[in-house]
Design a protein around this motif. Structure first.
Motif, short mmCIF file in Angstrom:
data_model
loop_
_atom_site.label_atom_id
_atom_site.label_comp_id
_atom_site.label_asym_id
_atom_site.label_seq_id
_atom_site.Cartn_x
_atom_site.Cartn_y
_atom_site.Cartn_z
N ALA A 125 5.56 -3.32 6.64
CA ALA A 125 5.07 -3.38 4.98
C ALA A 125 3.32 -3.87 5.34
O ALA A 125 3.06 -4.61 5.99
CB ALA A 125 5.72 -4.35 4.28
N GLU A 126 2.75 -3.19 4.54
CA GLU A 126 1.16 -3.31 4.46
C GLU A 126 0.84 -3.54 2.88
O GLU A 126 0.99 -2.71 2.10
CB GLU A 126 0.34 -2.09 5.01
N PHE A 127 0.22 -4.59 2.78
CA PHE A 127 -0.22 -5.24 1.47
C PHE A 127 -1.71 -5.32 1.02
O PHE A 127 -2.45 -5.11 2.08
CB PHE A 127 0.22 -6.61 0.97
N TYR A 128 -2.21 -5.07 0.05
CA TYR A 128 -3.43 -5.18 -0.42
C TYR A 128 -3.96 -6.38 -0.26
O TYR A 128 -3.43 -7.57 -0.46
CB TYR A 128 -3.80 -4.42 -2.01
N SER A 129 -5.22 -6.37 0.19
CA SER A 129 -6.08 -7.72 0.60
C SER A 129 -7.46 -7.26 -0.11
O SER A 129 -7.84 -6.53 -0.54
CB SER A 129 -6.20 -7.87 2.11
N LYS A 149 0.65 -1.08 -0.10
CA LYS A 149 0.01 0.27 -0.02
C LYS A 149 0.83 1.36 -0.03
O LYS A 149 2.34 1.18 0.48
CB LYS A 149 -0.93 0.04 1.43
N PRO A 150 0.19 2.30 -0.51
CA PRO A 150 1.23 3.38 -0.47
C PRO A 150 1.43 4.02 0.97
O PRO A 150 0.48 4.01 1.97
CB PRO A 150 0.26 4.78 -1.06
N VAL A 208 -0.49 1.03 -8.04
CA VAL A 208 0.55 -0.20 -8.28
C VAL A 208 1.54 0.46 -8.80
O VAL A 208 1.74 0.72 -10.18
CB VAL A 208 -0.19 -1.21 -9.17
N PHE A 209 2.62 0.65 -8.06
CA PHE A 209 3.94 1.19 -8.45
C PHE A 209 3.88 2.10 -9.26
O PHE A 209 4.05 2.40 -10.47
CB PHE A 209 4.53 -0.05 -9.17
N SER A 210 3.19 3.15 -8.64
CA SER A 210 2.95 4.48 -9.14
C SER A 210 2.03 4.53 -10.42
O SER A 210 1.82 5.69 -11.07
CB SER A 210 4.37 5.27 -9.95
#
Length: 560
Positions: free
Chosen positions: A485-489, A477-478, A501-503
């Motif tokens: 680290a936090e990731f999309y779920s 996530k931004p 997603v990566f800018s």
């Protein structure tokens, strides 16, 4: 004069027999039939060569006579002889076996302990085919190969070829087979009943003789009772795997380091041996040799004449020791000296406490609390270098943890449960470039490893090559850092939400029906806003919006 070729009653002499030249079949009729795998007897209806049987002719003749005979009584019993059913011998006598108990004496020539040996056998006589089988019952630890002595066969009675029959067997007789004389002593109830039904009077049963060697071996032998403290076998059976464990501190103040080391003293009750092991701690700077003193008996008192003996060169034998250490010498709370080293016993395990309470209740156990060693801080905590952008966060972190990077660990159970489950969404690219306005994407979320892949659908006359836009990877996530680290779920993917997603910014426009079904199964972990947006988009009463198919394409777009 007419000749009857099949006439009966003429003597079977030359000149009185006539051969039917028209007859061509001479085979015998079948008397056995098989049905569903079982042998069933059947009475022959014709004779050799399909000739009528004499019994059949007589029965037909009797029937004809009875038809013309007038009964004398109107009412009463009428006895009519019924035809007897023909049963072959192998069916009538199947599984009918006579059983006799016998023995024979085997002479022992080269043995001072026995002259002969009595061996009991069982004789089985099969009435079906008059065969005999002799079996010796197996005796445990006899040392003799036992079992079937004579397999099932016909036994010859004399040199003329006569065979033994059931009429020749009786109790109290000797049956000689292949040079061995078997003395029959007993029989079972079925054999006794069968022999008496045939008119044979059985002799009185005889007792089985006793083997003299077995009798002498069972007789009382002179023996003595060894005291339990001296009986090593009794001690092994009762004390094996029973160990007293003491926790102690080794006072090594006389050495150069002058420190105290924790050790474990184990006392084996089976042979009064002692073993001392060091308790090594990580990063202590010492070689990992845990055994300080190998398992051995430790002498407590040595004879006065042996004190000047150079024990540093040679080991101390039993003749030079007056007393060894015993369990009563190990008292918790006391300091004892073993092999010139001082050990302070401060604790023991549960089995050791129970042992002393049961066997040495007079000894008092004084437990000592040992302060735990507090590790000093070793300076600043290691800082993880910033993410360099190559590979995923987990892969880049392995370069900081190991000299040879290892692959990150995977959740195996999660991969097995959610192996082929994928959540698919339709998305558009949120960009200031007007050329990106008509581009459409399919965002796939893999539940087995929480990775995301993006596929761009082809657009006619767009000038942009469609295909794979993003490989499978975890998207942070931004604003997330390497440490946290936090990731999309799936909880973040609501219809209309923006995924960075990566800018690159993607706006979710539609979803597959499987997405709604899966999120409803875990509704307690999903926000209400996400479920409401999916219900609005994929509801039952929707008119213009079409569901997403397996590849993420809208049905309306696919038809156009």
């Amino acid at each position: 004069m007419s000749w009857n070729w099949n006439s009966h009653g003429l003597p079977f002499f030359p000149g009185y027999t006539f051969r039917d030249v028209t007859k061509s079949a001479f085979h015998r009729p079948q008397t056995l039939d098989y049905k569903n795998g079982y042998a069933l007897p059947c009475r022959p209806t014709v004779g050799i060569g399909q000739e009528p049987l004499l019994s059949e002719q007589l029965i037909q003749q009797e029937i004809n006579e009875l038809t013309f005979e007038k009964p004398d009584m109107s009412y009463g019993s009428f006895n009519q002889s019924l035809q007897e059913e023909f049963i072959p011998a192998h069916v009538a006598l199947d599984k009918k076996v006579l059983r006799f108990y016998a023995y024979f004496k085997e002479s022992i020539v080269y043995s001072p302990d026995e002259e002969y040996r009595v061996r009991a056998v069982v004789i089985y006589y099969y009435l079906e085919d008059d065969s005999v089988c002799i079996i010796e019952p197996v005796v445990e630890n006899s040392g003799i190969p036992q079992g079937k002595l004579i397999k099932r066969q016909h036994l010859l009675k004399n040199e003329y070829g006569d065979r033994y029959l059931w009429k020749d067997l009786n109790l109290g007789m000797e049956l000689e087979v292949y040079g061995v004389k078997y003395r029959i002593t007993q029989c079972d109830a079925f054999t006794k009943e069968f022999m008496e039904s045939k008119g044979i009077v059985l002799n009185d049963p005889e007792p089985m003789p006793v083997d003299p060697y077995v009798t002498r071996r069972k007789s009382h032998q002179p023996s003595f009772t060894t005291r339990s403290e001296l009986d090593q076998m009794h001690r092994f059976l009762t004390m094996d795997r029973k160990v007293l464990r003491f926790f102690a501190l080794w006072d090594d103040s006389d050495s150069l380091c002058r420190e105290t080391r924790p050790v474990t003293i184990q006392y084996f009750l089976v042979d009064d041996t002692v073993e001392i092991r060091e308790v090594h701690q990580p990063n202590s700077g010492r070689d990992p040799f845990p055994v300080l003193v190998r398992r051995r008996k430790l002498p407590k008192k040595i004879k006065a004449d042996s004190e000047v003996f150079p024990s540093c060169v040679l080991e101390v034998s039993k003749q030079e020791v007056d007393e060894y250490y015993s369990p009563k010498d190990f008292q918790v709370g006391e300091t004892m000296k073993l092999l010139g080293r001082r050990f302070q016993l401060y604790d023991c395990d549960g089995f050791t406490k129970e042992y002393y309470q049961k066997n040495h209740p007079n000894l008092e156990l004084k437990f000592i609390e040992v302060p735990k060693k507090v590790d000093k801080p070793r300076g600043k905590k290691k800082e993880v270098p910033p993410y360099n952008g190559f590979g995923s966060l987990e892969d880049s972190l392995q370069n900081c943890l190991h000299l040879l990077p290892e692959p990150p660990k995977k959740h195996v159970l999660k991969m097995l449960v959610n192996g082929n489950q994928v959540l698919r969404y339709s998305a558009r690219l949120d960009s200031q470039n007007p050329d990106d306005e008509g581009r459409r994407f399919v965002l796939s979320y893999y539940l087995c490893d929480d990775m995301i892949s993006i596929f761009e659908k082809p657009t006619r006359n767009s000038g942009i090559i469609a295909g794979k836009f993003l490989e499978k990877t975890r998207i942070p996530k931004p604003g997330s850092t390497v440490e946290n680290a936090e990731f999309y779920s799936p909880a973040d993917f609501a219809i209309g939400a923006t995924v960075e997603v990566f800018s690159h910014r993607f706006v979710l426009t539609d979803a597959d029906h499987f997405v709604l079904k899966y999120l409803e199964s875990i509704s307690s972990q999903i926000p209400h806003q996400t479920l409401d947006s999916l219900h609005q988009k994929l509801g039952v009463g929707k008119a213009n919006n079409q569901p997403v198919d397996h590849n993420g394409d809208d049905v309306a777009e696919r038809s156009s």
